[in-house]
Design an enzyme around this catalytic site. Structure first.
Site, PDB file in Angstrom:
ATOM      1  N   LYS A   1       0.846  -1.206   0.000  1.00  0.00           N
ATOM      2  CA  LYS A   1       0.000   0.000   0.000  1.00  0.00           C
ATOM      3  C   LYS A   1       0.876   1.250   0.000  1.00  0.00           C
ATOM      4  O   LYS A   1       0.591   2.215  -0.693  1.00  0.00           O
ATOM      5  CB  LYS A   1      -0.909   0.039   1.243  1.00  0.00           C
ATOM      6  CG  LYS A   1      -2.006  -0.972   1.208  1.00  0.00           C
ATOM      7  CD  LYS A   1      -3.163  -0.533   0.316  1.00  0.00           C
ATOM      8  CE  LYS A   1      -4.069  -1.712   0.094  1.00  0.00           C
ATOM      9  NZ  LYS A   1      -5.018  -1.621  -0.933  1.00  0.00           N
TER      10      LYS A   1
ATOM     11  N   LYS B   1      -3.323 -11.930 -16.574  1.00  0.00           N
ATOM     12  CA  LYS B   1      -3.920 -13.128 -15.989  1.00  0.00           C
ATOM     13  C   LYS B   1      -5.392 -12.856 -15.692  1.00  0.00           C
ATOM     14  O   LYS B   1      -5.778 -11.714 -15.414  1.00  0.00           O
ATOM     15  CB  LYS B   1      -3.161 -13.559 -14.729  1.00  0.00           C
ATOM     16  CG  LYS B   1      -3.472 -12.746 -13.495  1.00  0.00           C
ATOM     17  CD  LYS B   1      -3.088 -13.501 -12.235  1.00  0.00           C
ATOM     18  CE  LYS B   1      -3.574 -12.791 -11.009  1.00  0.00           C
ATOM     19  NZ  LYS B   1      -4.626 -13.404 -10.251  1.00  0.00           N
TER      20      LYS B   1
ATOM     21  N   LYS C   1     -10.664 -11.122 -11.240  1.00  0.00           N
ATOM     22  CA  LYS C   1     -11.960 -10.476 -11.038  1.00  0.00           C
ATOM     23  C   LYS C   1     -11.839  -8.970 -11.197  1.00  0.00           C
ATOM     24  O   LYS C   1     -12.645  -8.337 -11.858  1.00  0.00           O
ATOM     25  CB  LYS C   1     -12.518 -10.803  -9.649  1.00  0.00           C
ATOM     26  CG  LYS C   1     -13.142 -12.183  -9.582  1.00  0.00           C
ATOM     27  CD  LYS C   1     -13.732 -12.434  -8.222  1.00  0.00           C
ATOM     28  CE  LYS C   1     -12.671 -12.543  -7.171  1.00  0.00           C
ATOM     29  NZ  LYS C   1     -12.369 -13.883  -6.725  1.00  0.00           N
TER      30      LYS C   1
HETATM   31  P1  ATP Z   1      -8.764 -10.105  -7.508  1.00  0.00           P
HETATM   32  O1  ATP Z   1      -8.772  -9.516  -8.902  1.00  0.00           O
HETATM   33  O2  ATP Z   1      -9.776  -9.501  -6.590  1.00  0.00           O
HETATM   34  O3  ATP Z   1      -7.374 -10.234  -6.942  1.00  0.00           O
HETATM   35  P2  ATP Z   1      -8.673 -12.764  -8.500  1.00  0.00           P
HETATM   36  O4  ATP Z   1      -9.556 -13.033  -9.650  1.00  0.00           O
HETATM   37  O5  ATP Z   1      -7.228 -12.504  -8.813  1.00  0.00           O
HETATM   38  O6  ATP Z   1      -9.321 -11.583  -7.689  1.00  0.00           O
HETATM   39  P3  ATP Z   1      -8.183 -14.010  -6.039  1.00  0.00           P
HETATM   40  O7  ATP Z   1      -9.310 -13.948  -5.079  1.00  0.00           O
HETATM   41  O8  ATP Z   1      -7.066 -13.021  -5.931  1.00  0.00           O
HETATM   42  O9  ATP Z   1      -8.799 -13.946  -7.507  1.00  0.00           O
HETATM   43  O10 ATP Z   1      -7.559 -15.471  -6.068  1.00  0.00           O
HETATM   44  C1  ATP Z   1      -8.178 -16.590  -5.530  1.00  0.00           C
HETATM   45  C2  ATP Z   1      -7.322 -17.782  -5.864  1.00  0.00           C
HETATM   46  O11 ATP Z   1      -7.382 -18.057  -7.265  1.00  0.00           O
HETATM   47  C3  ATP Z   1      -5.843 -17.591  -5.538  1.00  0.00           C
HETATM   48  O12 ATP Z   1      -5.354 -18.764  -4.930  1.00  0.00           O
HETATM   49  C4  ATP Z   1      -5.189 -17.347  -6.881  1.00  0.00           C
HETATM   50  O13 ATP Z   1      -3.859 -17.846  -6.908  1.00  0.00           O
HETATM   51  C5  ATP Z   1      -6.082 -18.122  -7.823  1.00  0.00           C
HETATM   52  N1  ATP Z   1      -6.131 -17.450  -9.115  1.00  0.00           N
HETATM   53  C6  ATP Z   1      -6.594 -16.200  -9.346  1.00  0.00           C
HETATM   54  N2  ATP Z   1      -6.511 -15.879 -10.644  1.00  0.00           N
HETATM   55  C7  ATP Z   1      -5.969 -16.962 -11.265  1.00  0.00           C
HETATM   56  C8  ATP Z   1      -5.608 -17.250 -12.627  1.00  0.00           C
HETATM   57  N3  ATP Z   1      -5.817 -16.370 -13.602  1.00  0.00           N
HETATM   58  N4  ATP Z   1      -5.061 -18.455 -12.892  1.00  0.00           N
HETATM   59  C9  ATP Z   1      -4.853 -19.348 -11.913  1.00  0.00           C
HETATM   60  N5  ATP Z   1      -5.158 -19.141 -10.618  1.00  0.00           N
HETATM   61  C10 ATP Z   1      -5.712 -17.962 -10.283  1.00  0.00           C
HETATM   62 MG    MG Z   2      -5.825 -11.730  -7.197  1.00  0.00          MG
END
Ligand code: ATP
Ligand code: MG
Length: 343
Positions: free
Chosen positions: A117, A200, A203
């Protein structure tokens, strides 16, 4: 690694609470394997951790609901897993408050969550205390239940080290009370590319395909997917490698023959993007049929879901209270006038 082992893992209801195919193949699948292997497994929804970023009542409620239903729909089995919400077990915050006293400020100042942060330019005086002390609450989440392992990705390793540090300090001052958790090395799965074909799937970037969203939404997400940018017409030879539509076909489509055929035709310029995507959509609906039906069933039965969480939290709470009886005893707040006990 022991033959019989216990695991504790949690998720934070940030974002939208949805599970996308990156999450599914990246973590949900390995959780489902662990659920079968572990002798005891705790899985909790860290709603209090979510407060560090989600400060809108409706959004919090919505995220929590989506996440609970999503995990159950994707195969979290409440017979095998102790499933509960962090906020249903007040001992998490009680222990955090006690652990604060054996946690040096310097230890927390070195943590990524806080340092990131600052690096992003946030004034250190504006960082909220919830975010700052996140690693202490996380230590409490874990230490209450004495798990052997906590499965974490690279980004969370440091927090487990902090948990071990805090536990060691406490044990050193008051006598052995907490088990030091080990990191369970989650197989590093390659990150799944997003529908923008660049970053990647995530969300917060909005470049995802949701496993359980309404059919119309999923269709839109799939049809809007980036493909080979150099290909202008269906008759141009296309590139399959790294092309998100084919990455997803490889993951989702169980008809491998169809996938090979599509790849061949794509390379030869004999199939349009629309057909490739439509087939992906069909394969997706087939692959996640059970999960999607289960999601709707669960959504229609809130009492059943509540019961699952009640059962989970009762099991967790018994363990948490037992631990807190010991902690209170160790730190000297219990004496002959105390009546806090394990029931
Ligand atoms: P945010 O954008 O809010 O960070 P996110 O879509 O990246 O959300 P997370 O909640 O950060 O999802 O991740 C939840 C789990 O899913 C973690 O263990 C992360 O390693 C896995 N994960 C997230 N995105 C991917 C991806 N594109 N490929 C593989 N694993 C993923
Ligand atoms: Mg994430």
């Amino acid at each position: 690694m022991k033959d019989k082992f216990s695991i504790l893992t949690g998720i934070t209801p940030s974002g939208t609470g949805e599970i996308h195919i990156g999450n599914y193949f990246g973590t949900v699948v390995s959780f489902l394997e662990l659920q079968d292997k572990a002798e005891r497994i705790h899985f909790f929804m860290a709603d209090l951790h979510g407060l560090t970023t989600v400060q809108d009542k409706k959004q919090m409620q919505q995220n929590v609901e989506t996440q609970i239903l999503s995990y159950l729909a994707c195969g979290l089995d409440p017979e095998k897993t102790i499933f509960y919400r962090q906020s249903d077990i007040p001992q998490h915050t009680e222990l955090q408050s006690i652990l604060n006293n054996v946690t040096p400020l310097g230890l927390i100042k070195r943590c990524h969550a806080y340092k990131d942060k600052l690096q992003k330019g946030l004034d250190k005086d504006k960082v909220n205390m919830g975010l700052f002390s996140y690693p202490v609450l996380m230590a409490a989440d874990i230490l209450l239940y004495d798990p052997d392992y906590v499965p974490v990705g690279e980004d969370q390793r440091q927090h487990i080290e902090v948990t071990r540090d805090i536990a060691e300090r406490f044990n050193h001052i008051y006598g052995k009370t907490f088990k030091l958790p080990e990191i369970y090395n989650v197989k590093a799965t390659a990150k799944i590319v997003g529908t923008d074909g660049k970053r990647k799937m995530s969300k917060s970037l909005g470049n995802y395909i949701s496993v359980l969203a309404d059919e119309k939404i999923v269709k839109k997400q799939i049809m809007g997917c980036y493909t080979d940018p150099k290909r202008k017409h269906a008759t141009d030879p296309g590139k399959v490698e790294g092309n998100p539509v084919f990455v997803y076909h490889d993951l989702i489509n169980e008809d491998k023959k169809e996938v090979e055929e599509l790849k061949k035709r794509y390379r030869e310029g004999k199939v349009g993007d629309v057909e490739v995507k439509e087939r992906l959509f069909k394969a997706f609906m087939k692959r996640f049929k059970t999960e999607r039906e289960r999601y709707q069933q669960l959504k229609a039965e809130p009492e059943k879901v509540k019961e699952i969480l009640r059962t989970g939290s009762e099991k967790a709470r018994q363990q948490a209270i037992k631990k807190m009886v010991l902690v209170r005893e160790r730190i000297g707040v219990s004496n002959k006038y105390s009546f806090y006990k394990y029931e």
